[in-house]
Design a protein around this motif. Structure first.
Motif, PDB file in Angstrom:
ATOM      1  N   PRO A   4      25.765   1.082 -16.252  1.00 16.38           N
ATOM      2  CA  PRO A   4      25.366   2.407 -15.775  1.00 16.38           C
ATOM      3  C   PRO A   4      25.642   3.455 -16.854  1.00 16.38           C
ATOM      4  O   PRO A   4      26.520   3.268 -17.695  1.00 16.38           O
ATOM      5  CB  PRO A   4      26.265   2.636 -14.555  1.00 16.38           C
ATOM      6  N   THR A   5      24.877   4.524 -16.827  1.00 15.56           N
ATOM      7  CA  THR A   5      25.134   5.664 -17.706  1.00 15.56           C
ATOM      8  C   THR A   5      25.322   6.896 -16.839  1.00 15.56           C
ATOM      9  O   THR A   5      24.751   6.991 -15.746  1.00 15.56           O
ATOM     10  CB  THR A   5      23.994   5.899 -18.713  1.00 15.56           C
ATOM     11  N   VAL A   6      26.106   7.826 -17.325  1.00 12.73           N
ATOM     12  CA  VAL A   6      26.371   9.050 -16.576  1.00 12.73           C
ATOM     13  C   VAL A   6      25.129   9.935 -16.615  1.00 12.73           C
ATOM     14  O   VAL A   6      24.628  10.263 -17.683  1.00 12.73           O
ATOM     15  CB  VAL A   6      27.577   9.815 -17.170  1.00 12.73           C
ATOM     16  N   LEU A   7      24.631  10.305 -15.442  1.00 12.83           N
ATOM     17  CA  LEU A   7      23.503  11.224 -15.338  1.00 12.83           C
ATOM     18  C   LEU A   7      23.971  12.628 -14.995  1.00 12.83           C
ATOM     19  O   LEU A   7      23.414  13.608 -15.471  1.00 12.83           O
ATOM     20  CB  LEU A   7      22.519  10.752 -14.260  1.00 12.83           C
ATOM     21  N   GLN A   8      24.973  12.699 -14.134  1.00 18.71           N
ATOM     22  CA  GLN A   8      25.504  13.991 -13.706  1.00 18.71           C
ATOM     23  C   GLN A   8      26.997  13.824 -13.496  1.00 18.71           C
ATOM     24  O   GLN A   8      27.427  12.900 -12.812  1.00 18.71           O
ATOM     25  CB  GLN A   8      24.855  14.422 -12.387  1.00 18.71           C
ATOM     26  N   GLN A   9      27.759  14.703 -14.123  1.00 15.64           N
ATOM     27  CA  GLN A   9      29.191  14.639 -13.892  1.00 15.64           C
ATOM     28  C   GLN A   9      29.704  16.009 -13.524  1.00 15.64           C
ATOM     29  O   GLN A   9      29.191  17.021 -13.988  1.00 15.64           O
ATOM     30  CB  GLN A   9      29.930  14.080 -15.096  1.00 15.64           C
ATOM     31  N   VAL A  10      30.672  16.008 -12.657  1.00 15.42           N
ATOM     32  CA  VAL A  10      31.339  17.230 -12.238  1.00 15.42           C
ATOM     33  C   VAL A  10      32.698  17.210 -12.919  1.00 15.42           C
ATOM     34  O   VAL A  10      33.454  16.243 -12.772  1.00 15.42           O
ATOM     35  CB  VAL A  10      31.494  17.276 -10.701  1.00 15.42           C
ATOM     36  N   ILE A  47      23.991   0.626  -5.973  1.00 19.05           N
ATOM     37  CA  ILE A  47      22.679   0.386  -6.577  1.00 19.05           C
ATOM     38  C   ILE A  47      21.820   1.654  -6.608  1.00 19.05           C
ATOM     39  O   ILE A  47      20.802   1.687  -7.286  1.00 19.05           O
ATOM     40  CB  ILE A  47      21.920  -0.773  -5.887  1.00 19.05           C
ATOM     41  N   ASP A  48      22.258   2.699  -5.900  1.00 19.27           N
ATOM     42  CA  ASP A  48      21.565   3.981  -5.954  1.00 19.27           C
ATOM     43  C   ASP A  48      22.154   4.908  -7.017  1.00 19.27           C
ATOM     44  O   ASP A  48      21.694   6.027  -7.189  1.00 19.27           O
ATOM     45  CB  ASP A  48      21.610   4.669  -4.583  1.00 19.27           C
ATOM     46  N   GLY A  49      23.184   4.436  -7.736  1.00 21.25           N
ATOM     47  CA  GLY A  49      23.792   5.244  -8.789  1.00 21.25           C
ATOM     48  C   GLY A  49      24.865   6.199  -8.297  1.00 21.25           C
ATOM     49  O   GLY A  49      25.432   6.961  -9.074  1.00 21.25           O
ATOM     50  N   ARG A  50      25.165   6.147  -7.025  1.00 20.10           N
ATOM     51  CA  ARG A  50      26.197   7.030  -6.461  1.00 20.10           C
ATOM     52  C   ARG A  50      27.531   6.299  -6.381  1.00 20.10           C
ATOM     53  O   ARG A  50      27.572   5.083  -6.207  1.00 20.10           O
ATOM     54  CB  ARG A  50      25.804   7.505  -5.064  1.00 20.10           C
ATOM     55  N   VAL A  51      28.597   7.076  -6.473  1.00 20.39           N
ATOM     56  CA  VAL A  51      29.938   6.528  -6.324  1.00 20.39           C
ATOM     57  C   VAL A  51      30.148   6.222  -4.846  1.00 20.39           C
ATOM     58  O   VAL A  51      29.908   7.080  -3.988  1.00 20.39           O
ATOM     59  CB  VAL A  51      31.008   7.544  -6.804  1.00 20.39           C
ATOM     60  N   VAL A  58      35.267  13.007  -9.712  1.00 21.51           N
ATOM     61  CA  VAL A  58      34.587  11.724  -9.925  1.00 21.51           C
ATOM     62  C   VAL A  58      33.753  11.327  -8.704  1.00 21.51           C
ATOM     63  O   VAL A  58      32.689  10.730  -8.844  1.00 21.51           O
ATOM     64  CB  VAL A  58      35.608  10.632 -10.303  1.00 21.51           C
ATOM     65  N   ARG A  59      34.192  11.696  -7.537  1.00 23.26           N
ATOM     66  CA  ARG A  59      33.462  11.397  -6.297  1.00 23.26           C
ATOM     67  C   ARG A  59      32.032  11.939  -6.350  1.00 23.26           C
ATOM     68  O   ARG A  59      31.129  11.379  -5.733  1.00 23.26           O
ATOM     69  CB  ARG A  59      34.221  12.048  -5.128  1.00 23.26           C
ATOM     70  N   GLN A  60      31.804  13.002  -7.116  1.00 20.17           N
ATOM     71  CA  GLN A  60      30.499  13.667  -7.173  1.00 20.17           C
ATOM     72  C   GLN A  60      29.614  13.207  -8.335  1.00 20.17           C
ATOM     73  O   GLN A  60      28.479  13.657  -8.463  1.00 20.17           O
ATOM     74  CB  GLN A  60      30.708  15.177  -7.282  1.00 20.17           C
ATOM     75  N   TRP A  61      30.123  12.343  -9.181  1.00 20.52           N
ATOM     76  CA  TRP A  61      29.342  11.892 -10.332  1.00 20.52           C
ATOM     77  C   TRP A  61      28.134  11.077  -9.869  1.00 20.52           C
ATOM     78  O   TRP A  61      28.162  10.414  -8.821  1.00 20.52           O
ATOM     79  CB  TRP A  61      30.201  11.036 -11.245  1.00 20.52           C
ATOM     80  N   ARG A  62      27.091  11.067 -10.699  1.00 25.66           N
ATOM     81  CA  ARG A  62      25.898  10.257 -10.466  1.00 25.66           C
ATOM     82  C   ARG A  62      25.604   9.457 -11.733  1.00 25.66           C
ATOM     83  O   ARG A  62      25.790   9.950 -12.848  1.00 25.66           O
ATOM     84  CB  ARG A  62      24.674  11.119 -10.132  1.00 25.66           C
ATOM     85  N   PHE A  63      25.132   8.239 -11.545  1.00 24.41           N
ATOM     86  CA  PHE A  63      24.885   7.321 -12.651  1.00 24.41           C
ATOM     87  C   PHE A  63      23.497   6.714 -12.532  1.00 24.41           C
ATOM     88  O   PHE A  63      22.917   6.680 -11.447  1.00 24.41           O
ATOM     89  CB  PHE A  63      25.898   6.164 -12.607  1.00 24.41           C
ATOM     90  N   SER A  64      23.020   6.173 -13.642  1.00 19.99           N
ATOM     91  CA  SER A  64      21.856   5.297 -13.551  1.00 19.99           C
ATOM     92  C   SER A  64      22.411   3.984 -13.005  1.00 19.99           C
ATOM     93  O   SER A  64      23.529   3.604 -13.340  1.00 19.99           O
ATOM     94  CB  SER A  64      21.218   5.094 -14.921  1.00 19.99           C
ATOM     95  N   PRO A  65      21.675   3.289 -12.171  1.00 18.90           N
ATOM     96  CA  PRO A  65      22.192   2.029 -11.625  1.00 18.90           C
ATOM     97  C   PRO A  65      22.354   0.964 -12.706  1.00 18.90           C
ATOM     98  O   PRO A  65      21.646   0.977 -13.715  1.00 18.90           O
ATOM     99  CB  PRO A  65      21.130   1.610 -10.619  1.00 18.90           C
TER     100      PRO A  65
END
Length: 162
Positions: A76-82, A107-111, A133-140
């Motif tokens: 996974p790669t970081v798409l959005q980080q808080v 698999i949706d990229g969510r934590v 970290v709970r709010q981060w989003r990733f590529s799956p």
């Protein structure tokens, strides 16, 4: 100068799920120092951890269970980080440190919220690290057979007053 990767955390025999906690409200939150650089450093550490084999050491489990980041063909790669908010009491007491948070990325990229677990603790900073970290989003992550997989990743969150 790049930040060093955190030491590999001890590996438990079974994946423990920490009880879900509500992060306490932080008084007048202030961003963690070095927020601009911190974002790049943390994103780099996640990708670097995948390449270097820093992870949980847990083996592949079948049936849609989470796999170690070392066992995927595309991590996974970081798409959005808080970025974490530095807790005012910790800031005023000069508390700094690294909080290591183990997560499962779905698999949706969510934590997956129930997967959050502190591996390396700085008690005064843990809640702020978890809340961010709970709010981060990733590529799956893509598994070795070309399917999206849940993946276990350790996220280092550095708090620094400099």
């Amino acid at each position: 100068m790049p930040a060093p990767l955190p030491e590999k955390a001890p590996v438990p025999e079974e994946v423990e799920q920490a009880p879900q906690e509500e992060a306490p409200a932080l008084e007048e939150p202030e961003s963690a120092a070095g927020t601009g650089a911190m974002g790049a450093v943390v994103a780099g550490l996640v990708n670097s951890a995948a390449k270097e084999g820093v992870g949980t050491g847990l083996g592949v489990a079948s049936g849609g269970e989470a796999v170690d980041v070392k066992q995927v063909s595309r991590p996974p790669t970081v798409l959005q980080q808080v970025l974490p908010q530095y807790p005012r009491p910790a800031r005023s007491q000069g508390i700094e440190g690294l909080v290591l948070v183990r997560i499962i990325i779905g698999i949706d990229g969510r934590v997956e919220p129930e997967s959050l677990r502190i591996i390396r603790s700085v008690p005064e900073l843990d809640a702020a690290a978890l809340a961010a970290v709970r709010q981060w989003r990733f590529s799956p992550a893509l598994g070795r057979h070309g399917r999206l997989v849940r993946v276990i990743v350790d996220i280092p969150v550095q708090f620094s007053l400099k």
